[in-house]
Write a protein that holds these residues in place. Structure first.
Motif, PDB file in Angstrom:
ATOM      1  N   ARG A 116      29.729 107.912 101.225  1.00 53.74           N
ATOM      2  CA  ARG A 116      28.349 108.383 101.239  1.00 53.74           C
ATOM      3  C   ARG A 116      28.276 109.831 101.698  1.00 53.74           C
ATOM      4  O   ARG A 116      27.542 110.651 101.134  1.00 53.74           O
ATOM      5  N   ALA A 117      29.052 110.162 102.745  1.00 54.76           N
ATOM      6  CA  ALA A 117      29.050 111.532 103.243  1.00 54.76           C
ATOM      7  C   ALA A 117      29.528 112.510 102.179  1.00 54.76           C
ATOM      8  O   ALA A 117      29.011 113.624 102.053  1.00 54.76           O
ATOM      9  N   LEU A 177      24.199 100.698  97.406  1.00 57.12           N
ATOM     10  CA  LEU A 177      23.774  99.576  98.228  1.00 57.12           C
ATOM     11  C   LEU A 177      22.587  98.830  97.646  1.00 57.12           C
ATOM     12  O   LEU A 177      22.307  97.698  98.035  1.00 57.12           O
ATOM     13  N   PHE A 178      21.885  99.452  96.698  1.00 57.44           N
ATOM     14  CA  PHE A 178      20.684  98.838  96.148  1.00 57.44           C
ATOM     15  C   PHE A 178      20.899  98.223  94.760  1.00 57.44           C
ATOM     16  O   PHE A 178      19.964  97.667  94.184  1.00 57.44           O
ATOM     17  N   GLN A 179      22.116  98.313  94.246  1.00 60.37           N
ATOM     18  CA  GLN A 179      22.336  97.942  92.845  1.00 60.37           C
ATOM     19  C   GLN A 179      22.050  96.478  92.553  1.00 60.37           C
ATOM     20  O   GLN A 179      21.543  96.130  91.493  1.00 60.37           O
ATOM     21  N   PHE A 211      15.914 107.559 104.892  1.00 58.93           N
ATOM     22  CA  PHE A 211      15.181 107.909 103.686  1.00 58.93           C
ATOM     23  C   PHE A 211      15.748 107.064 102.544  1.00 58.93           C
ATOM     24  O   PHE A 211      16.936 106.738 102.529  1.00 58.93           O
ATOM     25  N   ASP A 212      14.899 106.722 101.603  1.00 53.75           N
ATOM     26  CA  ASP A 212      15.343 105.946 100.452  1.00 53.75           C
ATOM     27  C   ASP A 212      15.769 106.909  99.347  1.00 53.75           C
ATOM     28  O   ASP A 212      14.956 107.716  98.873  1.00 53.75           O
ATOM     29  N   PRO A 213      17.047 106.866  98.918  1.00 53.41           N
ATOM     30  CA  PRO A 213      17.528 107.825  97.915  1.00 53.41           C
ATOM     31  C   PRO A 213      16.923 107.608  96.539  1.00 53.41           C
ATOM     32  O   PRO A 213      17.106 108.444  95.657  1.00 53.41           O
ATOM     33  N   GLU A 224      18.896  95.967 108.268  1.00 58.18           N
ATOM     34  CA  GLU A 224      19.053  97.416 108.077  1.00 58.18           C
ATOM     35  C   GLU A 224      18.007  97.951 107.106  1.00 58.18           C
ATOM     36  O   GLU A 224      17.467  99.047 107.286  1.00 58.18           O
ATOM     37  N   ASP A 225      17.698  97.173 106.067  1.00 54.12           N
ATOM     38  CA  ASP A 225      16.733  97.608 105.058  1.00 54.12           C
ATOM     39  C   ASP A 225      15.344  97.852 105.646  1.00 54.12           C
ATOM     40  O   ASP A 225      14.589  98.689 105.143  1.00 54.12           O
TER      41      ASP A 225
END
Length: 609
Positions: free
Chosen positions: A76-77, A341-343, A421-423, A463-464
């Motif tokens: 992610r970084a 993470l949202f897939q 923040f939500d990407p 976490e969400d």
């Protein structure tokens, strides 16, 4: 790019401290304790995530083990790290460097990569310039730089901070989709003998990472020395500690020399032209400390125009030193989670209760103002067991919708607040920590933290709930005891066979809502619609309204009364503009003539089911 002077300065620092390094190693071998280092260890310990059980052992050198999520966090970084194409006025590529995005709009690299606004004006940033899991190249996404919007450079500290245009040159994903690496201005993020990692574009090549042979060997006031492998083109790379916090900006190398001071090559021979620069052997590399960069920017901010100061404020918002000790913002408040993470997340399920309970329908005006997803997939944001739809102009949720299964709930301790923040949404459509700083406003969960925390993905669901898309400004003195007890009471009175509840929650947006800090309208009321299955498989939909209006009239001193009401579902529809469809037909307030327009809820027994 010419970095001769910085290399020479780095070498001078390295050799000047050689006797001290040797003495320190000798003391360590003899078991002599450095008490000043122990004090620094206390500071360093506070920067470890509380769930990282092996973090302190790694710092102490008693364990090389890492949690496997180290790779996920590093991946992610790395998304925010890119190749800098240094171009001339004719558009020709002259050199390559590395840079990384450090706020929603700003890129950090070296002064010797982009020394002037004119050099930045013609240059480009390549993100996603890397190989995938099959070693096939990903298509890079290019962004132009915008020095007219912001440009600041410091030759002595060898850094340049420049604005990046938000839209890709070639129509790819926007800059917001890549997130950014927050800079922590606090000192003490790294200790001697700890390991560092450098994500870089050596020689302008696809993105690489140096993880081996990478100990920190020396600390200076403004610089650090480490043994990580780098190469030309790595200038401007982020240097990370084990928690993937940026500790330095890589900028120079210390060449290996023989007793006569001659530069050695990687094979041990004396290096001489025309041997290429890539054949030079290095004994250490040097990075500029992030704390020194941030201190320079703090000083520079006083002289900048308001628009540029606002961009620096976004940068400072990610640093704990800018946050009051009593605030709710943590060092990772402005973190952004990976799109991957949202897939597979499906969000709120309309058939969860058995009978279909659909999401509320937006009015035409609301639909036009709904924040669109960056991937073009509508406006509903799915999380584990819940969904949200945001209002773009208010930067808060129109509503959230969650499924609760009382049979499968799990307890997860709330160690600290780390908000994301939500990407999938543009940053300008989300509130951030600046709304909640230096005041009495809490980041109030809309979907309660415990509501979606059930089943196998409970930890992810927890976490969400810590997304800015799921919070709203609530006064810290707002008594939420009755508000929070509503769902527990209704869940306990649901059909024993199901023990399931679906809950919709959101703020009430009114045109006359208080404007705060010239940028935010604070909602004075919040609503909730709770849907359960009663015995006989009949639905029951109850609606509630809570006000904090008196509390918002004076954010510093007001302690006015609050009220929680049970109201008809149609009342929520009228004040929000949402359409709950057939749920209004399953409302006990609608079928009981004696119920009245609203009932004050003081305790759970006042609720009509």
């Amino acid at each position: 790019m010419d970095n001769t002077q910085h290399d020479q300065d780095a070498e001078a620092r390295y050799h000047r401290r050689a006797p001290e390094r040797a003495a320190r190693l000798d003391d360590a071998a003899k078991g002599i304790i450095d008490f000043s280092e122990m004090a620094r260890l206390d500071t360093r310990r506070d920067m470890i995530h509380p769930n990282d059980g092996l973090g302190l052992e790694r710092i102490l050198g008693t364990s090389d083990l890492l949690e496997v999520n180290f790779l996920d966090i590093g991946r992610r970084a790395g998304r925010a790290v890119g190749r800098v194409q240094v171009r001339d006025g004719a558009g020709r590529v002259r050199e390559f460097g590395t840079g990384f995005v450090v706020s929603p709009a700003l890129l950090l690299t070296n002064n010797h990569v982009l020394p002037t606004a004119d050099s930045a004006r013609h240059s480009l940033l390549d993100l996603d310039f890397e190989d995938d899991e099959q070693f096939n190249p990903r298509p890079p996404v290019m962004f132009g730089l915008d020095p007219e919007r912001f440009f600041h450079t410091n030759e002595a500290l060898d850094f340049t901070l420049v604005a990046v245009r938000p839209a890709a040159v070639d129509g790819g994903a926007p800059l917001a989709a890549y997130g950014f690496l927050p800079l922590n201005e606090t000192k003490g993020k790294i200790l001697l003998d700890e390991y560092v990692a450098v994500i870089q574009h050596p020689g302008g090549a696809p993105k690489k990472i140096a993880l081996r042979n990478n100990k920190l060997v020396d600390l200076f006031d403004d610089f650090i020395h480490y043994t990580t492998d780098t190469d030309r083109g790595a200038s401007g790379s982020p240097v990370f500690n084990d928690q993937w916090q940026v500790v330095a900006l890589h900028h120079a190398g210390v060449k290996r020399r023989d007793a006569e001071g001659r530069v050695l090559s990687v094979d041990g021979a004396v290096w001489t032209p025309p041997m290429g620069e890539e054949r030079v052997a290095y004994v250490a590399n040097e990075g500029v400390r992030v704390s020194s960069i941030m201190a320079d920017l703090r000083a520079a901010a006083e002289t900048l125009p308001a628009a540029q100061r606002a961009l620096l404020d976004e940068l400072f918002a990610g640093s704990p030193a800018s946050t009051p000790a009593s605030g709710t913002v943590t060092p990772l408040t402005t973190a952004e989670r990976a799109l991957e993470l949202f897939q597979r997340v499906t969000g709120y399920e309309i058939g969860f209760l058995g009978p279909t309970v659909a999401l509320p329908t937006l009015s035409a005006a609301q639909l036009a103002d709904a924040a669109p997803r960056l991937d073009g997939r509508g406006h509903v944001l799915e999380y584990v067991h819940f969904s949200a739809v945001l209002c773009a102009s208010r930067r808060l949720a129109y509503y959230t919708a969650v499924n609760i299964d009382g049979r499968k709930t799990k307890t997860i301790k709330r160690d600290r607040d780390v908000w994301y923040f939500d990407p999938r949404l543009a940053r300008e459509h989300q509130t951030g920590p600046d709304l909640y700083e230096r005041n009495d406003l809490d980041m109030g969960h809309l979907v309660r933290r415990n509501d979606p925390v059930w089943g196998r993905p409970a930890a992810t669901a927890n976490e969400d709930t810590f997304h800015f898309t799921n919070c709203a400004p609530q006064h810290k003195h707002l008594n939420r005891r009755t508000w929070l007890a509503l769902e527990d009471y209704i869940l306990n009175n649901a059909d024993n066979h199901n023990l399931k509840v679906s809950v919709f929650t959101g703020p009430v947006f009114r045109a006359d809502d208080m404007t705060y800090r010239g940028a935010y309208q604070l909602p004075a009321e919040f609503w909730k619609v709770v849907v359960m299955v009663k015995p006989g498989r009949e639905l029951s939909a109850t609606a509630y309204l809570q006000t904090q209006k008196n509390l918002l009239e004076d954010l510093e001193f007001a302690y006015g009364a609050y009220r929680t009401y049970q109201v008809p579902v149609t009342r929520i529809e009228a004040i929000t503009g949402l359409d709950f469809g057939p749920l209004r037909d399953h409302d006990p307030m609608a079928v009981l003539e004696s119920a009245g327009p609203a009932r004050v809820i003081g305790e759970a027994d006042d609720i009509r089911l």
